[in-house]
Scaffold this motif. Sequence first.
Motif, PDB file in Angstrom:
ATOM      1  N   HIS A 179     -10.433  -0.925  24.498  1.00 55.80           N
ATOM      2  CA  HIS A 179     -10.249  -0.576  23.156  1.00 55.80           C
ATOM      3  C   HIS A 179      -8.941  -1.357  22.339  1.00 55.80           C
ATOM      4  O   HIS A 179      -8.921  -1.398  21.081  1.00 55.80           O
ATOM      5  CB  HIS A 179      -9.925   0.781  22.905  1.00 55.80           C
ATOM      6  CG  HIS A 179     -11.158   1.882  22.993  1.00 55.80           C
ATOM      7  ND1 HIS A 179     -11.272   2.265  24.215  1.00 55.80           N
ATOM      8  CD2 HIS A 179     -12.108   2.357  22.238  1.00 55.80           C
ATOM      9  CE1 HIS A 179     -12.306   3.000  24.121  1.00 55.80           C
ATOM     10  NE2 HIS A 179     -12.875   3.140  22.824  1.00 55.80           N
ATOM     11  N   LEU A 190      -6.696   2.345  17.851  1.00 61.93           N
ATOM     12  CA  LEU A 190      -7.559   2.442  16.730  1.00 61.93           C
ATOM     13  C   LEU A 190      -7.055   3.149  15.538  1.00 61.93           C
ATOM     14  O   LEU A 190      -7.459   2.985  14.470  1.00 61.93           O
ATOM     15  CB  LEU A 190      -8.925   2.940  17.142  1.00 61.93           C
ATOM     16  CG  LEU A 190      -9.600   2.337  18.311  1.00 61.93           C
ATOM     17  CD1 LEU A 190     -10.980   2.904  18.565  1.00 61.93           C
ATOM     18  CD2 LEU A 190      -9.584   0.610  18.242  1.00 61.93           C
ATOM     19  N   GLN A 206     -16.089  -3.614  14.406  1.00 60.82           N
ATOM     20  CA  GLN A 206     -14.806  -4.218  13.688  1.00 60.82           C
ATOM     21  C   GLN A 206     -14.764  -5.491  13.973  1.00 60.82           C
ATOM     22  O   GLN A 206     -14.403  -6.529  13.234  1.00 60.82           O
ATOM     23  CB  GLN A 206     -13.534  -3.464  13.872  1.00 60.82           C
ATOM     24  CG  GLN A 206     -12.448  -3.624  13.052  1.00 60.82           C
ATOM     25  CD  GLN A 206     -12.645  -2.887  11.644  1.00 60.82           C
ATOM     26  OE1 GLN A 206     -13.699  -2.403  11.262  1.00 60.82           O
ATOM     27  NE2 GLN A 206     -11.823  -3.359  10.551  1.00 60.82           N
ATOM     28  N   GLY A 235      -9.823  -3.848  19.629  1.00 62.48           N
ATOM     29  CA  GLY A 235      -9.907  -3.217  18.295  1.00 62.48           C
ATOM     30  C   GLY A 235      -8.493  -3.181  17.701  1.00 62.48           C
ATOM     31  O   GLY A 235      -8.435  -3.083  16.401  1.00 62.48           O
ATOM     32  N   VAL A 279     -14.930  -0.449  18.047  1.00 58.83           N
ATOM     33  CA  VAL A 279     -14.484  -1.722  18.294  1.00 58.83           C
ATOM     34  C   VAL A 279     -15.473  -2.970  18.037  1.00 58.83           C
ATOM     35  O   VAL A 279     -15.241  -3.957  17.452  1.00 58.83           O
ATOM     36  CB  VAL A 279     -13.995  -1.829  19.571  1.00 58.83           C
ATOM     37  CG1 VAL A 279     -13.550  -3.275  20.032  1.00 58.83           C
ATOM     38  CG2 VAL A 279     -12.711  -0.869  19.881  1.00 58.83           C
ATOM     39  N   GLY A 297     -14.878  -6.413  24.014  1.00 59.13           N
ATOM     40  CA  GLY A 297     -14.082  -5.142  23.800  1.00 59.13           C
ATOM     41  C   GLY A 297     -15.134  -3.994  24.234  1.00 59.13           C
ATOM     42  O   GLY A 297     -16.519  -4.263  24.284  1.00 59.13           O
TER      43      GLY A 297
END
Length: 261
Positions: free
Chosen positions: A161, A133, A210, A164, A207, A185
Amino acid sequence: MKLMAKTSYALALACCLIAPALAPAAAFAAAKGKVLFVASNVLNMGDPEQHDARNNLWEYAPPFHIFVMHGYDVDFVSPQGGRIEFTMDPLGISSYAIKYENFLGKAGNTLKPSQIDAAQYQAVYVGGGYGTLFDVASNEALMSLIGSVYEQGGVVGGCGHGPGGFANAKLKNGGYMVNGKRVAGFPNSTEHSKSWARQGSLLPFLVEDQLRKNGAQAENKETLADKHTVIVDQRIVSTMFLPSAALVAEEMVRLLERRDP
């Protein structure tokens, strides 16, 4: 076409236990193709307490083993290249990948984005750990690289993650690769309830947020009957839960082997 592969934790463990016994035979076969593993160089979140932000071994070593077992060659890339660091102790399938499949040899000498030719790869996998991330998701070269592999007919996968880390991947037309697709996610609800990243306050983004921001239908334990579910939508394969990492790789292999020669 959209597919959803649902599985249980027991099945994930079965894959981990059975797969090692099959690996040596594949090791002598010519590589079917190349898979790129994208990982982070970040060690901590940059806060005074230095919250851990390395890569999660259990989200990288089991998928690595699955691809090797099926005859694929795996390379690692990271934003800076060189050695990457992992959390979690090497157990089971992770120990096997380290001892017999040169997992740490590859992870200890990752390539830089500038050294990668997207045309050489049939798939990209992004594992979890918080690091992705911080440095992968914001690396334009990697986002372009992942988008390029996808547009040339490749498969993209991720766990936890990891999605992401590819949420910002872009296509040639400037659109996001995840737009209009179901992608699993790590969920906001879990992030907010855990101290791992100070309830998410140390993260550059969440995550789930986004993925939605970039047009995906974010899937996680809030929307799925089984949190171990692996989501397959077109050529993106994803899961929210660490034990299903190996199953993501298995679904990716299935997609790769269905493609026309």
